[in-house]
Design a protein around this motif. Structure first.
Motif, PDB file in Angstrom:
ATOM      1  N   MET A  58     -15.981 -12.320 -34.686  1.00 51.11           N
ATOM      2  CA  MET A  58     -16.438 -13.847 -34.758  1.00 51.11           C
ATOM      3  C   MET A  58     -17.884 -13.575 -34.735  1.00 51.11           C
ATOM      4  N   GLU A  94     -19.981 -14.547 -32.554  1.00 57.71           N
ATOM      5  CA  GLU A  94     -20.431 -14.349 -31.415  1.00 57.71           C
ATOM      6  C   GLU A  94     -20.316 -12.802 -30.802  1.00 57.71           C
ATOM      7  N   ARG A 146      -6.265 -20.684 -32.781  1.00 59.61           N
ATOM      8  CA  ARG A 146      -7.392 -21.280 -31.989  1.00 59.61           C
ATOM      9  C   ARG A 146      -6.655 -22.274 -30.916  1.00 59.61           C
TER      10      ARG A 146
HETATM   11 MG    MG Z   1     -15.814 -20.103 -33.051  1.00 62.78          MG
END
Ligand code: MG
Ligand code: ATP
Length: 486
Positions: free
Chosen positions: A291, A293, A386
């Motif tokens: 991701m 991040e 998710r």
């Molecule tokens: Mg995300």
């Protein structure tokens, strides 16, 4: 002694392997030394405009050699690059420009006029190049704790957040990738994914850290890319599943040469049908989970495990750790679903200007990804979906991605998106939106999925649509599907 600085990466690379090809595009080919010299000119231009260490500079450009030069030039000035997605709307550019507190936006001609930012804060590429000059001073060293890039998340689940990726994050991301995929002197990595996304940007960092050629494509075109793999010695390419789909369709009877060693597939769930096609064609696909991040890949499934563990995102990169945690906070058992938590030197410093969101995401060094997954008995990660898209039906957890994958196995289905609809008896039930190529009836497709899915997972209904709602990264926005039910 604690190591917190390294020599400026591109400069060091130009010193070590000056003659090696850094970058190939349809128009030009540059060695590392040439790239360094071109970057110096741009860094000088930015310096003459008053850009200083610590400034934030937004960049709005499509894949091009010029974009690579500008990104490095921003680093040479000691500034942070804010990479904007070219497919966003004007309002979204404005939001990210203001939110990131960028001092200047550098835009290529096709976007320049559309940027809703005060003229004195805009710089056209032509001007940047016109101002070329050698800088008086530039960064000789990179501080590993400095934010190199602010990159906004894709905004699949809500408003995009600016991720602060440090030089150290990128260094460890490149090293972790090499420890996994290996480094070959002849490697050439093809980038047709956008440089404003982590999938593309990470290729540039690997290039200077490894001394590797990047074959940069302006856009994705299946035939051009297949040609490049077959005839131009591409050894690795980063793709998302829609690209791979297009490449396979275009490839037809042809096959890839042995020089091509890795099809790095990431960005989202990989439909089983796609992986099976790759298996049949002996394509070295390496699935990955990552991701914005985590500054690119976090876990990957190596080739040797791909048959045995099909559908898994593999194991973490060497410097990285993964754990699965239940709602209660307790560690999940083997194969028990829970939130995926990750820790490693490639995990972001935090979200720019979002203290609360950062505190929620980063706890004691662990990043709470918001994704649900499970870990099997051999330590292989399976990304389920998710957390925000989970459907709870009569107490059973349903992952829309699993249903979508089954629907897409039907030969007439092109795309599928599944969301929850309220139900009096079960609380929620799954409902599907489907893009189909021909006269496929809802009944036929429901019958097909009933053979492959437990009863409670079979969609409650199907609506055929001409396209699915996707964000600027082409990712399915399931929360928009919900709205389409009304
Ligand atoms: Mg995300
Ligand atoms: P936002 O955070 O703004 O909602 P986003 O999460 O889509 O957007 P990215 O950082 O581009 O932004 O995407 C990372 C996400 O993509 C992961 O958190 C995960 O949900 C999904 N993803 C990535 N790789 C995989 C994979 N192999 N399988 C399933 N999902 C994946």
């Amino acid at each position: 002694m604690e190591t917190t600085t390294m020599p400026n990466w591109l400069k060091q690379r130009a010193y070590m392997t000056p003659e090696r090809i850094a970058l190939e595009t349809a128009e030009e080919s540059l060695t590392f030394l040439e790239l360094h010299q071109e970057v110096l000119g741009r860094a000088g231009a930015l310096g003459s405009l008053g850009i200083q260490k610590g400034d934030h500079i937004a960049i709005l450009m499509g894949n091009s050699a010029e974009m690579v030069k500008i990104i490095h030039a921003v680093f040479y000035c000691g500034a942070t690059a804010v990479l904007l997605n070219t497919r966003l709307t004007e309002e979204e550019w404005e939001y990210q420009f203001l939110d990131s507190r960028a001092k200047l936006i550098i835009a290529s001609p096709e976007y320049y006029d559309r940027v809703p930012v005060n003229e004195n804060k805009k710089l056209s590429l032509m001007d940047a190049v016109r101002l070329l000059q050698k800088p008086a001073v530039y960064e000789e060293e990179y501080d590993l704790n400095q934010t190199a890039v602010i990159m906004y998340t894709s905004g699949t689940t809500g408003k995009p957040k600016g991720v602060m990726q440090t030089f150290g994050n990128h260094y460890w991301s490149a090293v972790g990738s090499a420890l996994n995929l290996g480094l070959h002197t002849e490697d050439k990595w093809l980038a047709a994914v956008p440089l404003f996304h982590i999938s593309g940007l990470s290729i540039l960092f690997r290039s200077v850290i490894y001394g590797m050629t990047v074959s940069l494509h302006e856009r994705f075109d299946a035939e051009t890319i297949n040609q490049s793999i077959i005839h131009n010695k591409t050894s690795i390419i980063s793709v998302v599943s829609t690209m791979l789909d297009g490449m396979l369709e275009n490839l037809k009877e042809r096959s890839y040469p042995k020089t091509f060693r890795c099809m790095l597939l990431g960005g989202g769930p990989a439909p089983a049908s796609l992986l099976n096609q790759c298996k049949e064609k002996d394509i070295p696909v390496v699935q990955t989970y990552g991701m914005t991040e985590t500054s690119s890949q976090f876990a990957t499934l190596s080739m040797e495990d791909s048959l045995r563990k099909s559908g898994s995102a593999g194991k973490p990169l060497f410097p990285c750790q993964i754990k699965i945690v239940k709602e209660s906070g307790a560690a999940a058992e083997i194969n028990e679903p829970g939130e995926i938590m990750v820790k490693g030197p490639n995990v972001m410093k935090g979200y720019w200007n979002r203290q609360e969101a950062t505190a929620r995401a980063l706890k004691k060094g662990w990043l709470h990804t918001g994704d649900i997954g499970r870990m099997d008995e051999d330590g292989f990660l399976y990304v389920l979906d998710r957390r925000s898209d989970l459907i709870i039906s009569g107490g059973e957890n349903i992952y829309p991605a699993e249903i979508e994958s089954v629907l897409m196995e039907h030969p007439l289905v092109k795309e599928a998106g599944v969301t929850a609809v309220p139900d009096e008896k079960w609380g929620q039930v799954p409902y599907a939106f489907v893009v189909a190529s021909e006269n496929l009836t809802a009944n036929e497709l429901l019958h097909f999925s009933a053979k492959k899915l437990a009863k409670y997972k079979v969609p409650n209904g199907i609506t055929f649509v001409s396209q699915l709602p996707r964000n600027a990264s082409r990712k399915l926005q399931r929360h928009v599907l919900k709205g389409m039910m009304q």
